[in-house]
Design an enzyme around this catalytic site. Structure first.
Site, short mmCIF file in Angstrom:
data_model
loop_
_atom_site.label_atom_id
_atom_site.label_comp_id
_atom_site.label_asym_id
_atom_site.label_seq_id
_atom_site.Cartn_x
_atom_site.Cartn_y
_atom_site.Cartn_z
N TYR A 174 43.85 -23.90 -8.35
CA TYR A 174 44.54 -22.82 -7.64
C TYR A 174 44.52 -23.07 -6.14
CZ TYR A 174 44.50 -19.94 -11.87
OH TYR A 174 44.69 -19.45 -13.13
N MET B 32 38.38 -18.93 -13.11
CA MET B 32 37.58 -17.94 -13.83
C MET B 32 36.70 -18.59 -14.91
SD MET B 32 38.81 -14.62 -16.02
CE MET B 32 39.39 -13.66 -14.63
N LYS C 31 12.35 -8.18 -11.57
CA LYS C 31 13.52 -7.31 -11.43
C LYS C 31 14.80 -8.11 -11.71
CE LYS C 31 13.48 -8.26 -6.48
NZ LYS C 31 13.06 -7.75 -5.15
N ARG D 25 14.15 -0.66 5.69
CA ARG D 25 14.78 -0.42 4.39
C ARG D 25 14.00 0.75 3.77
NH1 ARG D 25 15.50 -5.55 0.43
NH2 ARG D 25 13.31 -5.10 0.06
C1 LIG Z 1 12.09 -8.76 -4.69
C2 LIG Z 1 10.84 -8.42 -4.04
C3 LIG Z 1 9.78 -9.35 -3.97
C4 LIG Z 1 9.92 -10.78 -4.42
O1 LIG Z 1 10.59 -11.52 -3.41
P1 LIG Z 1 10.83 -13.10 -3.54
O2 LIG Z 1 11.44 -13.47 -2.25
O3 LIG Z 1 11.78 -13.28 -4.68
O4 LIG Z 1 9.51 -13.71 -3.81
C5 LIG Z 1 8.56 -8.92 -3.46
N1 LIG Z 1 8.42 -7.67 -3.00
C6 LIG Z 1 9.41 -6.77 -3.01
C7 LIG Z 1 9.17 -5.39 -2.47
C8 LIG Z 1 10.66 -7.11 -3.52
O5 LIG Z 1 11.64 -6.22 -3.53
#
Ligand SMILES: *Cc1c(COP(=O)(O)O)cnc(C)c1O
Length: 362
Positions: free
Chosen positions: A251, A306, A34, A129
């Protein structure tokens, strides 16, 4: 051309997948790609991880891109679908969807599909969640089992504290109790669970961050798990200033020299994804964030701009305009920059900006 570059190593991805196999030898591995492959480029990382048993993404577009690129593995949509139209695409591409809510379940029951779809039924084991509460899980399962649109079911949950001292015992027990008697494949383990809680490896593991060579936990380095960084973010020194004691840098004058200091200006800033507050969150902000120049470790100075940041070249006299800089990668773990920025490696990797050119090496 501006010298900043993110180099992505396919070999490092293959190595880290082999580390997953070493830790979880009896589980199938669903590589989590992802967020554009945690900032490394979705298709790039899929090629490096082509030996994975599956891929997990969020959006249906990412799944379409993977299929278009020829990947035949299981592909899981981690948040499921957002509309009935998406279910048709899921069906025709043979995707696997999370079902985490009554609404998604009802949508699936009502759909007219050519082919039944693969389902991951998600339980909320305390993260609060996504997912069904443990007491609602069996009923959701019965509805899926009776649903003509379901090809097969995998049971899943996601742990909130696999990476810290709390561990997973309580949510793992909740999951085991709620799924007792269901003889179905199980998917539980993110990277921290893979590395620290072998009792929960189950049938499928879902590694993310460890595949990219960063650590999921604050108290152990990626190297200590045998992981190799996949991304090296590099640039060059584009300016040098010799400043006197008492002079300030950047800055807000956030760094004041206590002695004559040779300051290097690096072509990398927060618009490239480097954190603006790097090096300014510790008790001693003068310590900066780690950075390597001409192969030597030093630290950033003052506030990141930046497009540029500052570093200390006082002990690297050979460094000059054109000297190579590693922001993170082999010499400087991304987790060390993250620690100096009060965040985690995940956030830095995902935030590498589109304007940073990416080079894929074997
Ligand atoms: C992002 C995610 C993972 C991977 O988690 P990591 O900590 O990056 O290994 C696994 N399962 C779900 C449901 C996730 O959203």
């Amino acid at each position: 051309m501006r010298p900043i570059l993110a180099t992505v190593s396919l070999n490092a991805l293959r190595h880290n997948l082999a580390v997953v196999r070493k830790y979880a030898p009896r589980s199938k591995a669903m590589a989590v790609v992802k967020a554009n492959g945690y900032g490394h480029g979705l298709i790039n990382v899929a090629h490096g991880l082509s030996a994975a048993d599956g891929f997990a993404v969020l959006g249906i577009n990412e799944a379409v891109d993977l299929r278009d690129a020829g990947f035949q593995q299981s592909i899981l949509l981690l948040e499921g679908v957002f509309s009935a139209q998406e279910l048709s695409v899921v069906s025709s591409l043979g995707l696997n969807i999370v079902i985490h809510s009554q609404q998604q379940l009802t949508m699936l029951e009502a759909a007219a599909l050519n082919k039944p779809v693969h389902v991951h039924l998600k339980m909320n084991s305390g993260m609060n969640r996504l997912g069904f509460q443990p007491e609602a899980f069996a009923h959701a399962y019965e509805r899926l089992k009776a649903c003509k649109n379901v090809a097969d079911i995998t049971l899943m949950t996601h742990f909130a504290t696999a990476d810290d001292a709390t561990g997973i015992e309580q949510p793992f027990n909740l999951f085991k109790t709620a799924t007792q008697g269901l003889n179905l494949p199980i998917s539980l383990a993110n990277s921290a669970t893979i590395l620290r809680h072998p009792q929960a490896h189950a049938d499928w593991v879902r590694p993310g961050i460890m595949l990219y060579g960063a650590s999921p936990v604050g108290d152990a380095t990626a190297a200590s798990y045998g992981l190799t960084p996949v991304m090296q973010l590099t640039s060059e020194i584009i300016g040098v200033q010799e400043i006197k004691a008492g002079a300030t840098v950047g800055y807000g004058n956030r760094f004041t020299a206590t002695k004559p200091t040779r300051v290097g200006i690096v072509a990398c800033g927060y618009a490239d994804g480097y954190p603006r507050h790097a090096g300014l969150v510790n008790s001693d902000p003068a310590s900066g964030a780690p950075i390597a120049v001409a192969g030597k470790l030093t630290n950033t100075l003052g506030r990141v701009s930046m497009d540029m940041l500052f570093c200390d070249l006082s002990d690297i006299p050979e460094a000059n305009i054109g000297s190579p800089v590693e922001l993170w990668g082999k010499q400087v773990p991304v987790d060390a920059v993250a620690a100096a920025s009060d965040t985690v490696g995940y956030e830095l990797l995902c935030a590498v900006a589109p304007r940073v050119p990416m080079k894929v090496i074997d």
